[in-house]
Structure formats: structure tokens, C-alpha cells
Design a protein around this motif. Structure first.
Motif, PDB file in Angstrom:
ATOM      1  N   ALA A   2      55.674   5.521  53.206  1.00  0.00           N
ATOM      2  CA  ALA A   2      55.897   5.990  51.842  1.00  0.00           C
ATOM      3  C   ALA A   2      54.788   5.505  50.920  1.00  0.00           C
ATOM      4  O   ALA A   2      54.153   4.480  51.172  1.00  0.00           O
ATOM      5  CB  ALA A   2      57.246   5.504  51.341  1.00  0.00           C
ATOM      6  N   LEU A   3      54.574   6.262  49.848  1.00  0.00           N
ATOM      7  CA  LEU A   3      53.600   5.890  48.827  1.00  0.00           C
ATOM      8  C   LEU A   3      54.169   6.204  47.452  1.00  0.00           C
ATOM      9  O   LEU A   3      54.779   7.266  47.270  1.00  0.00           O
ATOM     10  CB  LEU A   3      52.297   6.673  48.999  1.00  0.00           C
ATOM     11  CG  LEU A   3      51.290   6.218  50.041  1.00  0.00           C
ATOM     12  CD1 LEU A   3      50.188   7.261  50.171  1.00  0.00           C
ATOM     13  CD2 LEU A   3      50.695   4.871  49.651  1.00  0.00           C
ATOM     14  N   PRO A   4      53.965   5.323  46.461  1.00  0.00           N
ATOM     15  CA  PRO A   4      54.294   5.704  45.092  1.00  0.00           C
ATOM     16  C   PRO A   4      53.454   6.918  44.692  1.00  0.00           C
ATOM     17  O   PRO A   4      52.302   7.049  45.137  1.00  0.00           O
ATOM     18  CB  PRO A   4      53.906   4.468  44.272  1.00  0.00           C
ATOM     19  CG  PRO A   4      53.805   3.354  45.253  1.00  0.00           C
ATOM     20  CD  PRO A   4      53.399   3.982  46.554  1.00  0.00           C
ATOM     21  N   PRO A   5      53.977   7.810  43.868  1.00  0.00           N
ATOM     22  CA  PRO A   5      53.204   8.996  43.475  1.00  0.00           C
ATOM     23  C   PRO A   5      51.825   8.665  42.913  1.00  0.00           C
ATOM     24  O   PRO A   5      50.858   9.379  43.180  1.00  0.00           O
ATOM     25  CB  PRO A   5      54.097   9.650  42.413  1.00  0.00           C
ATOM     26  CG  PRO A   5      55.476   9.231  42.789  1.00  0.00           C
ATOM     27  CD  PRO A   5      55.342   7.830  43.316  1.00  0.00           C
ATOM     28  N   SER A   6      51.714   7.565  42.185  1.00  0.00           N
ATOM     29  CA  SER A   6      50.430   7.212  41.577  1.00  0.00           C
ATOM     30  C   SER A   6      49.381   6.818  42.604  1.00  0.00           C
ATOM     31  O   SER A   6      48.182   6.822  42.323  1.00  0.00           O
ATOM     32  CB  SER A   6      50.617   6.071  40.576  1.00  0.00           C
ATOM     33  OG  SER A   6      51.082   4.899  41.232  1.00  0.00           O
ATOM     34  N   LEU A   7      49.827   6.464  43.812  1.00  0.00           N
ATOM     35  CA  LEU A   7      48.900   6.030  44.866  1.00  0.00           C
ATOM     36  C   LEU A   7      48.718   7.092  45.953  1.00  0.00           C
ATOM     37  O   LEU A   7      48.183   6.803  47.019  1.00  0.00           O
ATOM     38  CB  LEU A   7      49.378   4.713  45.488  1.00  0.00           C
ATOM     39  CG  LEU A   7      49.395   3.505  44.552  1.00  0.00           C
ATOM     40  CD1 LEU A   7      49.876   2.263  45.296  1.00  0.00           C
ATOM     41  CD2 LEU A   7      48.033   3.254  43.932  1.00  0.00           C
ATOM     42  N   GLU A  78      40.425  -4.318  43.537  1.00  0.00           N
ATOM     43  CA  GLU A  78      40.735  -3.895  42.171  1.00  0.00           C
ATOM     44  C   GLU A  78      39.836  -2.736  41.760  1.00  0.00           C
ATOM     45  O   GLU A  78      40.298  -1.779  41.114  1.00  0.00           O
ATOM     46  CB  GLU A  78      40.548  -5.059  41.198  1.00  0.00           C
ATOM     47  CG  GLU A  78      41.627  -6.117  41.250  1.00  0.00           C
ATOM     48  CD  GLU A  78      41.343  -7.269  40.311  1.00  0.00           C
ATOM     49  OE1 GLU A  78      42.269  -8.052  40.048  1.00  0.00           O
ATOM     50  OE2 GLU A  78      40.189  -7.406  39.836  1.00  0.00           O
ATOM     51  N   ALA A  79      38.568  -2.803  42.138  1.00  0.00           N
ATOM     52  CA  ALA A  79      37.638  -1.728  41.792  1.00  0.00           C
ATOM     53  C   ALA A  79      38.042  -0.424  42.454  1.00  0.00           C
ATOM     54  O   ALA A  79      38.002   0.652  41.824  1.00  0.00           O
ATOM     55  CB  ALA A  79      36.212  -2.112  42.196  1.00  0.00           C
ATOM     56  N   GLY A  80      38.435  -0.481  43.730  1.00  0.00           N
ATOM     57  CA  GLY A  80      38.905   0.721  44.404  1.00  0.00           C
ATOM     58  C   GLY A  80      40.101   1.333  43.699  1.00  0.00           C
ATOM     59  O   GLY A  80      40.168   2.557  43.494  1.00  0.00           O
ATOM     60  N   LEU A  81      41.036   0.504  43.284  1.00  0.00           N
ATOM     61  CA  LEU A  81      42.223   0.994  42.589  1.00  0.00           C
ATOM     62  C   LEU A  81      41.886   1.521  41.201  1.00  0.00           C
ATOM     63  O   LEU A  81      42.525   2.459  40.711  1.00  0.00           O
ATOM     64  CB  LEU A  81      43.268  -0.120  42.504  1.00  0.00           C
ATOM     65  CG  LEU A  81      43.905  -0.489  43.848  1.00  0.00           C
ATOM     66  CD1 LEU A  81      44.677  -1.791  43.729  1.00  0.00           C
ATOM     67  CD2 LEU A  81      44.826   0.632  44.333  1.00  0.00           C
ATOM     68  N   ALA A  82      40.866   0.938  40.559  1.00  0.00           N
ATOM     69  CA  ALA A  82      40.437   1.444  39.260  1.00  0.00           C
ATOM     70  C   ALA A  82      39.847   2.843  39.393  1.00  0.00           C
ATOM     71  O   ALA A  82      40.110   3.726  38.564  1.00  0.00           O
ATOM     72  CB  ALA A  82      39.428   0.493  38.622  1.00  0.00           C
ATOM     73  N   VAL A  83      39.035   3.065  40.430  1.00  0.00           N
ATOM     74  CA  VAL A  83      38.501   4.410  40.669  1.00  0.00           C
ATOM     75  C   VAL A  83      39.641   5.376  40.972  1.00  0.00           C
ATOM     76  O   VAL A  83      39.661   6.513  40.483  1.00  0.00           O
ATOM     77  CB  VAL A  83      37.474   4.403  41.814  1.00  0.00           C
ATOM     78  CG1 VAL A  83      37.114   5.827  42.217  1.00  0.00           C
ATOM     79  CG2 VAL A  83      36.217   3.649  41.387  1.00  0.00           C
ATOM     80  N   LEU A  84      40.609   4.936  41.766  1.00  0.00           N
ATOM     81  CA  LEU A  84      41.756   5.779  42.067  1.00  0.00           C
ATOM     82  C   LEU A  84      42.461   6.199  40.776  1.00  0.00           C
ATOM     83  O   LEU A  84      42.948   7.329  40.665  1.00  0.00           O
ATOM     84  CB  LEU A  84      42.724   5.027  42.984  1.00  0.00           C
ATOM     85  CG  LEU A  84      43.904   5.801  43.550  1.00  0.00           C
ATOM     86  CD1 LEU A  84      44.241   5.312  44.950  1.00  0.00           C
ATOM     87  CD2 LEU A  84      45.130   5.647  42.659  1.00  0.00           C
ATOM     88  N   ARG A  85      42.482   5.306  39.792  1.00  0.00           N
ATOM     89  CA  ARG A  85      43.147   5.596  38.520  1.00  0.00           C
ATOM     90  C   ARG A  85      42.332   6.558  37.650  1.00  0.00           C
ATOM     91  O   ARG A  85      42.895   7.482  37.064  1.00  0.00           O
ATOM     92  CB  ARG A  85      43.371   4.274  37.775  1.00  0.00           C
ATOM     93  CG  ARG A  85      44.114   4.360  36.446  1.00  0.00           C
ATOM     94  CD  ARG A  85      45.603   4.456  36.609  1.00  0.00           C
ATOM     95  NE  ARG A  85      46.183   3.284  37.256  1.00  0.00           N
ATOM     96  CZ  ARG A  85      46.598   2.200  36.594  1.00  0.00           C
ATOM     97  NH1 ARG A  85      46.444   2.105  35.284  1.00  0.00           N
ATOM     98  NH2 ARG A  85      47.160   1.201  37.259  1.00  0.00           N
ATOM     99  N   ASP A 157      49.311  -2.296  41.003  1.00  0.00           N
ATOM    100  CA  ASP A 157      48.958  -1.496  42.186  1.00  0.00           C
ATOM    101  C   ASP A 157      48.458  -2.396  43.316  1.00  0.00           C
ATOM    102  O   ASP A 157      48.757  -2.163  44.494  1.00  0.00           O
ATOM    103  CB  ASP A 157      47.881  -0.474  41.832  1.00  0.00           C
ATOM    104  CG  ASP A 157      48.388   0.627  40.917  1.00  0.00           C
ATOM    105  OD1 ASP A 157      49.622   0.816  40.837  1.00  0.00           O
ATOM    106  OD2 ASP A 157      47.558   1.304  40.274  1.00  0.00           O
ATOM    107  N   LEU A 158      47.693  -3.417  42.945  1.00  0.00           N
ATOM    108  CA  LEU A 158      47.204  -4.363  43.950  1.00  0.00           C
ATOM    109  C   LEU A 158      48.372  -5.108  44.585  1.00  0.00           C
ATOM    110  O   LEU A 158      48.421  -5.292  45.811  1.00  0.00           O
ATOM    111  CB  LEU A 158      46.236  -5.349  43.297  1.00  0.00           C
ATOM    112  CG  LEU A 158      45.493  -6.293  44.240  1.00  0.00           C
ATOM    113  CD1 LEU A 158      44.447  -5.536  45.040  1.00  0.00           C
ATOM    114  CD2 LEU A 158      44.827  -7.426  43.457  1.00  0.00           C
ATOM    115  N   LYS A 159      49.322  -5.527  43.752  1.00  0.00           N
ATOM    116  CA  LYS A 159      50.501  -6.233  44.264  1.00  0.00           C
ATOM    117  C   LYS A 159      51.273  -5.356  45.243  1.00  0.00           C
ATOM    118  O   LYS A 159      51.758  -5.843  46.273  1.00  0.00           O
ATOM    119  CB  LYS A 159      51.417  -6.644  43.104  1.00  0.00           C
ATOM    120  CG  LYS A 159      50.891  -7.786  42.263  1.00  0.00           C
ATOM    121  CD  LYS A 159      51.873  -8.089  41.142  1.00  0.00           C
ATOM    122  CE  LYS A 159      51.394  -9.240  40.272  1.00  0.00           C
ATOM    123  NZ  LYS A 159      52.341  -9.530  39.170  1.00  0.00           N
TER     124      LYS A 159
END
Length: 205
Positions: A2-7, A78-85, A157-159
Motif C-alpha cells: 500500500a501507498l498513501p495517495p501523496s506517495l 529528504e531531497a527525493g521526497l521534496a522533488v516528489l512533492r 513522508d520520511l517517517k
């Protein structure tokens, strides 16, 4: 699986509705994860997309595997997740750029750099992939604000990624799961033949 919709952009290859799931736990500063990232594009993607033999049958989820014994691991993820955002369609291209330049973020090259300096390097790298108007937003996301120990805008998101790995007992990168179970046979050194054989054994028509 499963994945949260934002991810959802963590699905980096294949049809998101595919019945089978290959989950790969990768660390941006792990050399074997770097090899695995290239296998995704060079060997796995051709088999599961664009008319490949397993098109529509397999999807690949990139699970961010922070390894804190590498001092820059948290900052790179964190940088990867920032780009994802800010530019989700460029999450995987940025990830590939980061894997290809991962030695810049190894322990010794970053030894005398502050977190602010490392984030600035990551912003320069992101600027090669994401639209110019998104770079400022990327930098803002990675700027700590508010509470003195509250993290950055993608800390939650990192957590999520860290907690998901912990609850599944994932300790090292790369680790692969097939349909939710650890596939110990999978190797970062696999080429086209090994992946073809793996899918042939796992995907039943």
C-alpha cells in the motif's frame, strides 16, 4: 504494497494497477542501490512496460531506505521526497541523477559540509531535472521552520518510509520484496537474463 495517495509517484515502473508488485528498498548513498536503480531502467522496465512480456502485470515501488550510518542519507532522501512533492513526474529522473552522483554524498566528501551546504548541493542537482519555477519551492520545503526540532516539510513522508521499513524488518539496502514477501534471491548485479528468469517463475499467465 500500500501507498498513501501523496506517495503514489514511488511507483517508478509498470502499471500502478498491475497485480504483482516488486518493492525495492534503496538508499541513495548505497553503491549497490545505485546498481539496482540502473537495473530498473535497463532490465526491468523493458520487460514490464511498452509491450514487454510482462506489460501490465508488474509494478515497481521504490521504498526509500534511510541508512543513518551514512551521514548524508537522511538529507538525500529528504531531497527525493521534496522533488516528489514539487515535481512528481520528475521524481524518478531526479532519483537516477542522485544515484549517478551518489559519491558526492558519501561520508568523506561530505565530512566538512554542513546540512545547509549539502542541501544546497542537492538543490543544484535538482535544478538539472525539475522546472526552474519548482527549485525555489524545493528549497523552501527543505528549510526547517517553526519548532526548534520539527524537521522540514517532508519529515512526515520520511517517517512513513522509515516506519514502513521497520515494521517489515528491512535492515539493509538493497532489499527486494515480491508481492509483500522478501525475495532474498534478488541481486543488484542481475542482468536481463536473471530478471527474465525471475519474472518467468513468478508471473503466471
Amino acid at each position: 504494497m500500500a501507498l498513501p495517495p501523496s506517495l503514489k509517484p514511488l511507483i517508478v515502473a509498470g502499471n500502478p494497477d498491475a497485480p504483482h508488485t516488486l518493492e525495492v528498498f534503496l538508499d541513495y548513498v548505497c553503491p549497490f542501490s545505485g546498481k539496482f536503480s540502473r537495473a530498473i531502467d535497463n532490465h526491468i522496465r523493458p520487460l514490464i512496460t511498452h509491450g514487454g512480456k510482462y506489460d501490465g502485470k508488474v509494478k515497481v515501488i521504490f521504498r526509500l531506505q534511510v541508512q543513518p550510518w551514512h551521514s548524508a542519507s537522511t538529507l538525500t532522501h529528504e531531497a527525493g521526497l521534496a522533488v516528489l512533492r514539487v515535481s512528481p513526474e520528475n521524481f524518478w529522473p531526479f532519483s537516477c541523477q542522485l544515484f549517478d552522483n551518489q559519491e558526492d554524498y558519501y561520508d568523506i566528501p561530505t565530512l566538512d559540509l554542513t546540512p545547509r551546504q549539502i542541501r544546497a548541493k542537492l538543490a543544484d542537482l535538482a535544478a538539472k531535472v525539475i522546472p526552474p519555477k519548482a527549485v525555489e519551492h524545493f528549497q523552501d520545503i527543505l528549510t526547517p521552520k517553526g519548532h526548534l526540532n520539527g524537521g522540514v516539510a517532508v519529515t512526515d513522508d520520511l517517517k512513513y518510509n522509515i516506519k514502513f521499513a521497520r515494521q517489515n524488518g528491512i535492515h539493509v539496502s538493497p532489499t527486494a520484496l515480491w508481492d509483500g514477501l522478501v525475495a532474498n534471491e534478488v541481486s543488484s548485479s542481475w542482468g536481463e537474463k536473471e530478471w527474465s528468469d525471475f519474472f518467468a517463475a513468478k508471473v503466471k499467465s
